[in-house]
Scaffold this active site. Structure first.
Site, short mmCIF file in Angstrom:
data_model
loop_
_atom_site.label_atom_id
_atom_site.label_comp_id
_atom_site.label_asym_id
_atom_site.label_seq_id
_atom_site.Cartn_x
_atom_site.Cartn_y
_atom_site.Cartn_z
CG ASP A 1 -7.69 16.76 -15.99
OD1 ASP A 1 -6.95 16.07 -16.71
OD2 ASP A 1 -8.85 16.41 -15.68
NE ARG B 1 -2.33 0.57 3.71
CZ ARG B 1 -1.55 1.12 4.65
NH1 ARG B 1 -1.08 2.35 4.51
NH2 ARG B 1 -1.23 0.44 5.75
CE1 TYR C 1 -15.30 12.62 -16.45
CE2 TYR C 1 -14.02 12.69 -14.42
CZ TYR C 1 -14.86 12.01 -15.29
OH TYR C 1 -15.26 10.73 -14.99
CE LYS D 1 -10.98 8.75 -19.35
NZ LYS D 1 -10.90 8.60 -17.89
#
Length: 371
Positions: free
Chosen positions: A170, A47, A99, A195
């Site tokens: 972004d 983690r 977005y 993406k």
């Protein structure tokens, strides 16, 4: 090294006795301690860190010219972690064309702890006027989703620095190959690695890159490691594998995108095309200044009502009618129906992600669907 070379070699961090050219998937969740209680392999618990995640973070940090990166289980986790790192009561200046997933976080999760304004960030004077004493973050998205607005990163960075405000960008629609916000003055860059970085519509992820390891970044890294919204070793392996071809995939997306945009501009059943590579785009000159090329994302307005738009989106044969973007396959989507009744997106807008099929086939499919 040039981006094409970095993309291939920066993830080859793992050195082992079997001499793998391609780093293996390291599934171990825990790692040996030595007799002094240290971790000779550099990792303690998956983690917190993992060889595959370290390879991914190192690669994207180098591609974005940043000091460090933090990979997350999704692009939305990136926004979530950055917003969590802000002090309660902080004010954020965000884009009006944002977005919807990240915008929804602000409106429904952080609405009681943070303040925010959604403005047209192509208006630099409006950004200046929107700054408050408690403004801690300017969040920009360029090119924007879904209207492909371009914000001037360099000019907004000057404003942010003058007021000691963090600037986060972004840059998902551009990828690190086409645009490097840190070089233009941004403090943090975000990518939905689902993406273009992933590029094959088969892995979910997000990543933040920082220009410097400051106090805010340490808070973000703590949220990543303690909160635990991290990608699996296999996800990181898939992303490192995909990034190796990123530069050459982007060349194909860009080449096809320009040809498809020109086809749509000339089609009688298309009302408008939103693509920064077109000379008619209102921020075309800014895009030319800060982008190496214009990508494969665009939106267009169908001439007619919602029924006419639905007819087009339901008539494609090569395009997949599906959400997301940046994969090798071409995708088309009616954004309004995804975003819901509060959406500001025009009801006759279709967003398309141009894939790597032969451009003649892509255009032929749009031609028959548009009629």
């Amino acid at each position: 090294m040039k981006p094409e070379t970095l993309a291939i070699h920066a993830s080859n961090l793992v050195k082992n006795t079997t001499g793998d050219v391609t780093p293996p998937i390291n599934l171990s969740t825990t790692f040996f301690r030595d007799e002094n209680g240290g971790y000779p392999g550099g990792h303690m618990y998956s983690r917190v860190s993992n060889p595959n995640r370290s390879a991914l973070e190192n690669t994207v940090a180098k591609l974005e010219y940043g000091e460090d990166a933090a990979a997350f289980a999704s692009g939305n986790n990136c926004g979530m972690s950055l917003f969590q790192a802000l002090k309660p009561g902080s004010h954020i200046i965000a884009p009006d064309d944002m977005y919807w997933g990240i915008k929804k976080q602000l409106l429904t999760i952080f609405n009681e702890t943070l303040e925010f304004d959604f403005i047209d960030q192509t208006d630099l004077n409006l950004i200046e006027k929107s700054i408050k004493p408690n403004t801690q973050l300017i969040w920009i998205e360029t090119p924007s989703n879904p209207l492909l607005k371009i914000t001037d990163i360099e000019e907004i960075a000057k404003i942010a620095k003058a007021h000691h405000i963090t600037l986060a960008c972004d840059s998902t629609f551009a990828s690190p190959i086409l645009q490097n916000p840190i070089l233009l003055g941004a403090d943090i860059v975000m990518h939905s690695s689902t993406k273009y970085l992933g590029g094959h519509s088969d892995v979910l992820g997000g990543i933040l890159v920082t220009a410097k390891k400051d106090e805010l970044w340490e808070k973000i890294k703590n949220i990543q490691q303690t909160g635990g919204a991290v990608p699996s070793p296999f996800d990181c392996f898939l992303l490192c594998r995909s990034i190796k071809t990123l530069a050459y995939r982007m060349k194909g997306h860009c080449e096809n995108g320009k040809k498809v945009a020109q086809f749509l501009v000339n089609h009688p059943n298309v009302e408008a095309v939103f693509f920064p590579g077109l000379a008619t785009h209102p921020q075309h000159e800014i895009a030319k200044k800060q982008m190496k090329d214009f990508g494969g994302m665009m939106s267009f307005l169908v001439k007619g009502d919602v029924d006419a738009t639905s007819k087009v989106v339901n008539s494609v044969k090569l395009f997949a009618q599906a959400t997301s973007l940046g994969g090798v396959e071409s995708l088309i989507e009616h954004r309004y129906s995804v975003e819901g009744p509060d959406s500001k997106t025009p009801k006759n807008l279709l967003r398309i992600s141009i894939g790597l099929e032969h451009v003649d086939d892509i255009i032929a499919d749009l031609e028959q669907a548009l009629g």
